[in-house]
Design a protein around this motif. Sequence first.
Motif, PDB file in Angstrom:
ATOM      1  N   UNK B 167       6.416 -33.989 -31.656  1.00 11.45           N
ATOM      2  CA  UNK B 167       6.632 -34.864 -32.804  1.00 11.45           C
ATOM      3  C   UNK B 167       7.639 -35.962 -32.462  1.00 11.45           C
ATOM      4  N   UNK B 168       8.652 -35.561 -31.706  1.00 10.51           N
ATOM      5  CA  UNK B 168       9.713 -36.500 -31.351  1.00 10.51           C
ATOM      6  C   UNK B 168       9.152 -37.688 -30.575  1.00 10.51           C
ATOM      7  N   UNK B 169       8.326 -37.391 -29.524  1.00  3.55           N
ATOM      8  CA  UNK B 169       7.806 -38.501 -28.704  1.00  3.55           C
ATOM      9  C   UNK B 169       6.732 -39.288 -29.449  1.00  3.55           C
ATOM     10  N   UNK B 170       5.916 -38.566 -30.213  1.00  2.00           N
ATOM     11  CA  UNK B 170       4.801 -39.226 -30.903  1.00  2.00           C
ATOM     12  C   UNK B 170       5.311 -40.219 -31.943  1.00  2.00           C
ATOM     13  N   UNK B 171       6.379 -39.862 -32.630  1.00  2.00           N
ATOM     14  CA  UNK B 171       6.854 -40.711 -33.730  1.00  2.00           C
ATOM     15  C   UNK B 171       8.204 -41.342 -33.426  1.00  2.00           C
ATOM     16  N   UNK B 172       8.480 -41.604 -32.144  1.00  4.54           N
ATOM     17  CA  UNK B 172       9.811 -42.099 -31.783  1.00  4.54           C
ATOM     18  C   UNK B 172      10.139 -43.454 -32.397  1.00  4.54           C
ATOM     19  N   UNK B 173       9.091 -44.216 -32.780  1.00  7.83           N
ATOM     20  CA  UNK B 173       9.347 -45.518 -33.409  1.00  7.83           C
ATOM     21  C   UNK B 173       9.810 -45.356 -34.861  1.00  7.83           C
TER      22      UNK B 173
END
Lengths: 302, 325
Positions: B167-173
């Motif tokens: 989740x962290x990398x997928x939604x980092x924006x």
Amino acid sequence: MIKPNSINNILSKISQKLAIDKLFSVTDMAKVESNFQIISEKYKAHSDPFGLDIIKTKEKINLLLPLYRNYFKVRIINPENAQYDRPLMVISNHTGQIPIDAMLITIAFVTDINPPRLLRSMVERFLNTLPFFGTWAAESGAVLGDRSNCQWLLQRGESILVFPEGVRGISKSTSQYYQMQRFTSGFFRLALYAGVDILPISVIGAEEFYPLVYHPWTIARALNLPALPLSASLLLGPLGIIPLPSPIDIRIGKIYSIPKNIEADAPDEFVDFHVNEIQKQIQEMIDIGLRERRDFFGAIKK
Amino acid sequence: MSTIIDLLKCRNILVIGMAGGLARITSTFLIKKYPHLKIIGIDEREVREKPSYSNISCQKIKYTRSNFEKLFRSCHFDIVLHLGRIGHAQSMRSKKRLDINVVETARILELCLKFKVKKAIILSTYHVYGALPDNQAFITEDLPLRASIKYPELRDVVEMDQVATNNMWKHQQDLTSIVLRPCSIIGPQIKNAMTSYLLSKYTPTPLDYNPIFQFIHEFDIGSIIIGCIERAPIGIYNVAPDGVISFRDAKKIISPTSPHIPIFLAEQLAKLVGSKNYFKLPRYLIDYVKFPCLISNAELKKHLGQDCFRYTSQEAIDLLRLSAE
């Protein structure tokens, strides 16, 4: 319930009964004490993440020193070659069916070589799975032979002991005694990375500890063991675990300075040249050692 | 998303897992440092010991129910601290624990995204790396998670961590999230398996294995969580103080009367009596007192500074002994 302290008490009582203390020479005891004062300095600043216990190591060396002197009759040849004030990567041939050679080299570098060093020997991961032995080895300075562990130790100025033949070295058949197995190149890349010079040494006498009869590789693999050497000594039952009193010669070679013009990630052909040179140097020392070794039964009589 | 959060500009913080000691400690530290904050602490369990600050409120709530979403909608949280991982000391079936830890973590992160939370901190554990004989000393954050190779009971630990990191990398924006993997947290207010095991006088100490351990004091982990809110960028961080101590020494300091038995007997004992009251360490965690699992704190120190830890492992053990006396 058993307490580790009670085991130590039992061991010290046995050693008193057998008058092991009397086997010590006063000079040896004083030497171990003063050398450990020098060695301990390094470990005062931080706790060791691999489990080294400097006090227990000193006790073990004190306990094993009579065997080192009187049973294995260890002789150090050219100790002056190790007079070097920087960390070293000590490279040796690996012999015998269990790594007693590592123990003897470690004692030699603490007691008979100047400046004294506590070599951190790189061990197989299999050793860590063994009850008692894994802890015993870790407390004495052994470290899992992992690249990052080696780097960590070398960067902190420790000297390490590596057997680049690995398990192949100690699981040779009788016909291959004193023929070195192929060296892996990992140790040389690590030395390049850390900028640590290499000290080649050879050990003569350990191949004869356990006369090898048979090596059942299929059973070893089935039991998930790195090797399963079945020695003729096993015919003696539990007494077969005691190694034969073969006299040991540890020959110290000339320091192999690490080349400055090669990167740690250089292509194999650049690294292999130096690995082969080191292997050749150790094989030459073995050949000289075999010509100059003491007579097995002569050493027992002495 | 900005990685630096000015807590002076934040208003509402949600702390999940408020029935636990760490959530109480962290909330108290936050309020002492930033008295203008309003903290809402929630837990699926009854919150028995509430911090005595008027701007910390506590409630029992199920994370999968609609009123949990309602809470997000009405409170506009700036920061969410997910400290509510169900540990292995609590008597709960593996399946239920897997359900709570994994499904509810996913739900919490989904709501954080939906309601535009500025920063989310998820507390995982060093157990994710697994206690294996070939572990290198000082495992870094990028090494594989091998905990469930031997014991499927530890699947929830790995899966929860992976839900959070994916989740962290997928939604980092859209969301700055941080996954913390602390070493064994100990302290008088912590009720996890390791603290109970160390404090128990009669649980055995392994005679034949003596791994090296890292322990972090409850106050240190509380301060680290606040430090991460303030200045750590998005990422995964191991949390362990400097200094190590052997397990046998740690147990000897806290409960010197503990009997020493070979580990195979301890394993049989654990199978016989279970993990409830007598033997305070579940069978599948015994490997953690057999093989070392040391983690590197280098990445965290890059952002929080070299002196971000107050106590070494040895000092954390000494403090636990003092509190037990």
